[in-house]
Design a protein around this motif. Structure first.
Motif, PDB file in Angstrom:
ATOM      1  N   UNK A  55       0.851  -1.052  -0.086  1.00  0.00           N
ATOM      2  CA  UNK A  55       0.021   0.099   0.051  1.00  0.00           C
ATOM      3  C   UNK A  55       0.936   1.323  -0.085  1.00  0.00           C
ATOM      4  N   UNK A  56       0.324   2.256   0.366  1.00  0.00           N
ATOM      5  CA  UNK A  56       1.022   3.624   0.218  1.00  0.00           C
ATOM      6  C   UNK A  56       2.183   3.979   1.056  1.00  0.00           C
ATOM      7  N   UNK A  72       1.334   8.021  -8.504  1.00  0.00           N
ATOM      8  CA  UNK A  72       1.209   7.305  -7.222  1.00  0.00           C
ATOM      9  C   UNK A  72       0.388   8.297  -6.243  1.00  0.00           C
ATOM     10  N   UNK A  73       0.928   9.758  -6.515  1.00  0.00           N
ATOM     11  CA  UNK A  73      -0.060  10.814  -5.462  1.00  0.00           C
ATOM     12  C   UNK A  73      -1.596  10.475  -5.541  1.00  0.00           C
ATOM     13  N   UNK A  74      -1.959   9.950  -6.493  1.00  0.00           N
ATOM     14  CA  UNK A  74      -3.433   9.542  -6.387  1.00  0.00           C
ATOM     15  C   UNK A  74      -3.828   8.125  -5.870  1.00  0.00           C
ATOM     16  N   UNK A  97      -7.898  12.163   0.226  1.00  0.00           N
ATOM     17  CA  UNK A  97      -8.575  12.383   1.642  1.00  0.00           C
ATOM     18  C   UNK A  97      -7.405  12.580   2.839  1.00  0.00           C
ATOM     19  N   UNK A  98      -6.491  12.071   2.412  1.00  0.00           N
ATOM     20  CA  UNK A  98      -4.989  12.420   3.472  1.00  0.00           C
ATOM     21  C   UNK A  98      -4.020  13.057   2.757  1.00  0.00           C
ATOM     22  N   UNK A  99      -4.282  13.834   1.932  1.00  0.00           N
ATOM     23  CA  UNK A  99      -3.123  14.436   1.137  1.00  0.00           C
ATOM     24  C   UNK A  99      -2.185  15.509   1.988  1.00  0.00           C
ATOM     25  N   UNK A 100      -2.957  16.156   2.867  1.00  0.00           N
ATOM     26  CA  UNK A 100      -2.276  17.242   3.670  1.00  0.00           C
ATOM     27  C   UNK A 100      -1.412  16.376   4.730  1.00  0.00           C
ATOM     28  N   UNK A 101      -1.944  15.482   5.235  1.00  0.00           N
ATOM     29  CA  UNK A 101      -1.059  14.714   6.318  1.00  0.00           C
ATOM     30  C   UNK A 101       0.015  13.600   5.638  1.00  0.00           C
ATOM     31  N   UNK A 149       0.257  19.218  -7.098  1.00  0.00           N
ATOM     32  CA  UNK A 149      -0.847  19.816  -6.240  1.00  0.00           C
ATOM     33  C   UNK A 149      -1.519  18.852  -4.954  1.00  0.00           C
ATOM     34  N   UNK A 150      -2.052  19.392  -4.117  1.00  0.00           N
ATOM     35  CA  UNK A 150      -2.563  18.634  -3.088  1.00  0.00           C
ATOM     36  C   UNK A 150      -3.666  19.305  -2.597  1.00  0.00           C
ATOM     37  N   UNK A 151      -4.769  18.633  -1.999  1.00  0.00           N
ATOM     38  CA  UNK A 151      -5.829  19.487  -1.079  1.00  0.00           C
ATOM     39  C   UNK A 151      -5.536  19.722   0.246  1.00  0.00           C
TER      40      UNK A 151
END
Length: 223
Positions: A116-117, A149-151, A157-161, A193-195
């Motif tokens: 996984x990630x 892989x950024x997606x 939903x966890x992009x910031x952390x 970019x991220x959210x």
């Protein structure tokens, strides 16, 4: 700091002492303390509160290439927790313990396919931390596997952390053939970019800077 003092700090009742000792042992590659370090880790791993100390011990185990620790490291990787710092560094150590040389990209590809990630991030971290230079075909396969892989589902939903794992691959690309890496690096720049926590689209300036440096053949040091 002499080995005997480090040995005593590994046995200290204070987690901060054990953590600093492990960090020093890994940084200075004090191979004579490998077994003592692993013994300390086998005790440390049972305490969930000391995850930061466990991370430093795992990092040192990987740097020392202490193969008797492989089963413990493999167990963490196989657990495959998606948002877990210990798993990230266990995956990095897994690559360090299993690769034949710095040119062996097979363990990285294995983890990218199966993990996984967190596992994938640790595998990519090994590439940049150790400036690995796999053969051309493995480089192409690694880039193909990490193009977006950024997606990764674990990251949505966890992009910031949870940072973009492409940072590590982009950094590794500095030492690879530019004909293989240029397309990927430009793709990263255009999709960096991220959210944010507030839901805003934010540029990942760190990734952009890493890509630009790699396109110029300049290394970026990442931990």
């Amino acid at each position: 700091m002499i080995p005997e003092e480090l040995r005593e700090r590994l046995l200290s009742k204070r987690s901060a002492d054990r953590r600093s000792a492990a960090k020093h042992i890994g940084k200075e590659q004090i191979f004579s303390l490998s077994e003592t370090l692993f013994t300390a880790y086998t005790k440390e791993k049972n305490d969930k509160r000391t995850w930061e100390t466990q991370v430093e011990m795992i990092k040192a185990i990987g740097k020392l290439n202490y193969k008797p620790a492989f089963t413990d490291i493999e167990t963490i990787v196989q657990r495959n927790l998606p948002h877990d710092t210990i798993t990230i560094f266990a995956a990095r150590a897994y690559v360090q313990l299993t690769r034949i040389s710095l040119n062996d990209g097979k363990p990285v590809l294995q983890l990218l396919i199966a993990g996984g990630l967190s596992v994938a991030t640790g595998a990519l971290m090994a590439l940049s931390t150790d400036r690995m230079a796999p053969d051309r075909d493995d480089c192409k396969d690694i880039i193909r596997a990490c193009w977006d892989i950024n997606q990764h589902p674990d990251r949505i939903g966890h992009e910031y952390g949870f940072g973009d794992p492409r940072n590590y691959l982009a950094a590794a690309c500095a030492g690879w053939d530019i004909q293989i890496t240029a397309g990927f690096l430009h793709h990263c720049i255009s999709t960096a970019f991220h959210t944010s926590l507030s839901g805003k689209r934010v540029e990942n300036k760190a990734l952009v800077d890493i890509c630009k440096r790699s396109l110029s053949g300049k290394n970026t040091k990442l931990d």
